[in-house]
Design a protein around this motif. Structure first.
Motif, PDB file in Angstrom:
ATOM      1  N   LYS A  88      -7.015   7.242   6.865  1.00  0.00           N
ATOM      2  CA  LYS A  88      -7.697   6.017   7.304  1.00  0.00           C
ATOM      3  C   LYS A  88      -8.810   5.629   6.324  1.00  0.00           C
ATOM      4  O   LYS A  88      -9.116   4.442   6.155  1.00  0.00           O
ATOM      5  CB  LYS A  88      -8.255   6.204   8.706  1.00  0.00           C
ATOM      6  CG  LYS A  88      -7.193   6.107   9.796  1.00  0.00           C
ATOM      7  CD  LYS A  88      -7.776   6.272  11.177  1.00  0.00           C
ATOM      8  CE  LYS A  88      -6.768   5.870  12.250  1.00  0.00           C
ATOM      9  NZ  LYS A  88      -5.515   6.604  12.200  1.00  0.00           N
ATOM     10  N   TYR A 128       0.863  -1.176   0.000  1.00  0.00           N
ATOM     11  CA  TYR A 128       0.000   0.000   0.000  1.00  0.00           C
ATOM     12  C   TYR A 128       0.907   1.235   0.000  1.00  0.00           C
ATOM     13  O   TYR A 128       1.660   1.446   0.954  1.00  0.00           O
ATOM     14  CB  TYR A 128      -0.912   0.010   1.220  1.00  0.00           C
ATOM     15  CG  TYR A 128      -1.888  -1.146   1.267  1.00  0.00           C
ATOM     16  CD1 TYR A 128      -3.048  -1.134   0.496  1.00  0.00           C
ATOM     17  CD2 TYR A 128      -1.641  -2.265   2.073  1.00  0.00           C
ATOM     18  CE1 TYR A 128      -3.943  -2.194   0.533  1.00  0.00           C
ATOM     19  CE2 TYR A 128      -2.532  -3.318   2.120  1.00  0.00           C
ATOM     20  CZ  TYR A 128      -3.691  -3.285   1.346  1.00  0.00           C
ATOM     21  OH  TYR A 128      -4.569  -4.332   1.379  1.00  0.00           O
ATOM     22  N   ASN A 152      -0.509   6.144  10.590  1.00  0.00           N
ATOM     23  CA  ASN A 152      -1.157   5.163   9.721  1.00  0.00           C
ATOM     24  C   ASN A 152      -0.193   4.183   9.063  1.00  0.00           C
ATOM     25  O   ASN A 152      -0.597   3.414   8.187  1.00  0.00           O
ATOM     26  CB  ASN A 152      -1.957   5.900   8.641  1.00  0.00           C
ATOM     27  CG  ASN A 152      -3.169   6.610   9.206  1.00  0.00           C
ATOM     28  OD1 ASN A 152      -4.219   6.009   9.393  1.00  0.00           O
ATOM     29  ND2 ASN A 152      -3.021   7.900   9.494  1.00  0.00           N
ATOM     30  N   ASP A 181       2.137   0.894   3.711  1.00  0.00           N
ATOM     31  CA  ASP A 181       3.441   0.225   3.712  1.00  0.00           C
ATOM     32  C   ASP A 181       4.559   1.182   3.324  1.00  0.00           C
ATOM     33  O   ASP A 181       5.653   1.142   3.898  1.00  0.00           O
ATOM     34  CB  ASP A 181       3.445  -0.947   2.724  1.00  0.00           C
ATOM     35  CG  ASP A 181       2.551  -2.082   3.164  1.00  0.00           C
ATOM     36  OD1 ASP A 181       2.821  -2.655   4.239  1.00  0.00           O
ATOM     37  OD2 ASP A 181       1.585  -2.394   2.445  1.00  0.00           O
ATOM     38  N   ARG A 222       2.045   0.889   8.574  1.00  0.00           N
ATOM     39  CA  ARG A 222       1.949  -0.512   8.968  1.00  0.00           C
ATOM     40  C   ARG A 222       3.281  -0.967   9.563  1.00  0.00           C
ATOM     41  O   ARG A 222       4.313  -0.294   9.433  1.00  0.00           O
ATOM     42  CB  ARG A 222       1.600  -1.384   7.760  1.00  0.00           C
ATOM     43  CG  ARG A 222       0.299  -0.999   7.091  1.00  0.00           C
ATOM     44  CD  ARG A 222      -0.016  -1.905   5.929  1.00  0.00           C
ATOM     45  NE  ARG A 222      -0.543  -3.195   6.381  1.00  0.00           N
ATOM     46  CZ  ARG A 222      -0.771  -4.222   5.579  1.00  0.00           C
ATOM     47  NH1 ARG A 222      -0.481  -4.133   4.283  1.00  0.00           N
ATOM     48  NH2 ARG A 222      -1.272  -5.350   6.049  1.00  0.00           N
ATOM     49  N   PHE A 268      -6.694   4.264   3.318  1.00  0.00           N
ATOM     50  CA  PHE A 268      -5.833   3.142   3.703  1.00  0.00           C
ATOM     51  C   PHE A 268      -6.365   2.507   4.985  1.00  0.00           C
ATOM     52  O   PHE A 268      -5.743   2.626   6.048  1.00  0.00           O
ATOM     53  CB  PHE A 268      -4.389   3.607   3.925  1.00  0.00           C
ATOM     54  CG  PHE A 268      -3.691   4.102   2.694  1.00  0.00           C
ATOM     55  CD1 PHE A 268      -3.114   3.217   1.798  1.00  0.00           C
ATOM     56  CD2 PHE A 268      -3.605   5.468   2.432  1.00  0.00           C
ATOM     57  CE1 PHE A 268      -2.457   3.673   0.665  1.00  0.00           C
ATOM     58  CE2 PHE A 268      -2.949   5.936   1.306  1.00  0.00           C
ATOM     59  CZ  PHE A 268      -2.378   5.035   0.411  1.00  0.00           C
ATOM     60  N   PRO A 269      -7.505   1.836   4.918  1.00  0.00           N
ATOM     61  CA  PRO A 269      -8.065   1.228   6.137  1.00  0.00           C
ATOM     62  C   PRO A 269      -7.145   0.175   6.750  1.00  0.00           C
ATOM     63  O   PRO A 269      -7.229  -0.095   7.953  1.00  0.00           O
ATOM     64  CB  PRO A 269      -9.377   0.611   5.650  1.00  0.00           C
ATOM     65  CG  PRO A 269      -9.228   0.468   4.162  1.00  0.00           C
ATOM     66  CD  PRO A 269      -8.365   1.605   3.736  1.00  0.00           C
ATOM     67  N   ASN A 270      -6.258  -0.405   5.936  1.00  0.00           N
ATOM     68  CA  ASN A 270      -5.320  -1.409   6.444  1.00  0.00           C
ATOM     69  C   ASN A 270      -3.932  -0.834   6.715  1.00  0.00           C
ATOM     70  O   ASN A 270      -3.008  -1.573   7.058  1.00  0.00           O
ATOM     71  CB  ASN A 270      -5.197  -2.561   5.438  1.00  0.00           C
ATOM     72  CG  ASN A 270      -6.508  -3.290   5.235  1.00  0.00           C
ATOM     73  OD1 ASN A 270      -7.181  -3.622   6.210  1.00  0.00           O
ATOM     74  ND2 ASN A 270      -6.881  -3.533   3.991  1.00  0.00           N
ATOM     75  N   GLY A 271      -3.793   0.474   6.547  1.00  0.00           N
ATOM     76  CA  GLY A 271      -2.515   1.114   6.808  1.00  0.00           C
ATOM     77  C   GLY A 271      -1.655   1.277   5.565  1.00  0.00           C
ATOM     78  O   GLY A 271      -1.999   0.812   4.472  1.00  0.00           O
TER      79      GLY A 271
END
Length: 342
Positions: free
Chosen positions: A217, A156, A242, A225, A244, A220-223
């Protein structure tokens, strides 16, 4: 020896805060011989295109500890450009050669250290590209993304100032690598450009967001990279919340800090808790990779796989306005000044 007038853009005095057009002066009284003196090892060039880059602002202030040498008031502004050799005392350059590298904001320049110039081999693309995708910004995007960010397929990726000279390339490199890419910019026009022409998965106008943390957020709900940072400041602070685990941040530029210090970054503790690697870099450390970069990028340009957006201001007299516009987001794409099309 033919002596001609040499129009120049000079710095009037050191700058505080945001630069203004009035901080620069168009000077038409300078004279230059179009023939080098006997025994000179320099190269005399006619400037064709000049590059407007945010880092030039750093050189307009006399700051201790800066890795950019400050300009001398009353002297021409220096920067990267594309030029044609009209006389040479250096064995590696001949009259008629096209080059890119460090020059001055003037019609003609004497380059005392020609070793900094790179001879242009590919002339079947716009010469202005050597201020951007085939020059310093292209190498910056290439080294920053592939060498600093260590991308993996499926990462991401977030790019700030994503429609600029470097950001637009980072986003496209990431997409070609198989990453999910979101960029931010400061106008609706630029956001549309990112999504509809440059191939980003999504984009947003940071000026319309009340809370940058909330915006990130949402996209990028999953954060995140990989963060390719061109702005620093509040955006970097929000990104740190935010990232990961084992994320990477390439600190390429801090344009939000060039004219004023602003708020400090408060969320650095996330670098520890999330094992984030944040690394700054200077593109000159990677110029040895330029031949390898050309091997990669030239086919992509000719195939139309990579798109590059330029904003060209015509005439040396328009250089001050083009440069100042960088800090209000007036340009769309890489800002270039066309001095001469010869």
């Amino acid at each position: 020896m033919e002596e001609v007038r040499n129009k120049q853009v000079v710095l009037k005095d050191y700058v505080n805060g945001f630069p203004k057009e009035s901080d620069m002066l168009l000077k038409s009284s300078a004279m230059i011989n179009l023939k080098l003196s006997e025994g000179s090892k320099a190269v005399l060039v006619k400037n064709l295109y000049l590059s407007c880059d945010p880092y030039i602002r750093e050189r307009m202030t006399k700051t201790e500890g800066s890795y950019f040498e400050p300009f001398t008031p009353g002297s021409p502004i220096a920067g990267l450009g594309v030029a044609k050799v009209i006389d040479s005392g250096h064995l590696n350059f001949e009259i008629g050669d096209l080059v890119w590298g460090q020059t001055n904001w003037e019609e003609y320049s004497i380059i005392d250290n020609p070793e900094t110039l790179i001879k242009i081999q590919h002339t079947d693309v716009p010469l202005s590209y050597y201020t951007g995708i085939l020059g310093m910004p292209g190498m910056t995007a290439y080294a920053g993304f592939y060498e600093i960010c260590s991308p993996k397929k499926g990462d991401y990726v977030y790019v700030s100032s994503a429609s600029g000279a470097v950001g637009q390339l980072v986003g496209q490199f990431a997409k070609l690598f198989g990453c999910y890419v979101v960029g931010s910019a400061g106008t609706t026009e630029k956001v549309d450009l990112l999504k509809n022409k440059l191939g980003f998965d999504d984009a947003f106008n940071y000026k319309e967001e009340k809370c940058l943390d909330t915006a990130l957020k949402r996209y990028f709900p999953n954060g995140i990279d990989i963060y390719f940072d061109n702005v620093g400041g509040k955006m970097l602070d929000a990104v740190l919340l935010n990232m990961r685990l084992n994320g990477r941040i390439a600190a390429c530029g801090m344009v939000s800090q060039y004219n004023e210090q602003g708020d400090g970054v408060r969320n650095l503790f996330n670098i520890i808790t999330k094992s984030v690697r944040m690394q700054g870099f200077h593109v000159t450390q990677y110029y040895h990779m330029y031949p390898k970069y050309l091997e990669m990028i030239m086919p992509l340009i000719k195939e139309g796989t990579i798109c590059y957006i330029e904003d060209i201001a015509k005439g040396l007299e328009n250089a001050p306005g083009a440069f100042v516009g960088l800090f209000s987001g007036r340009n769309v794409g890489k800002q270039v000044v066309e001095v001469s099309c010869e």
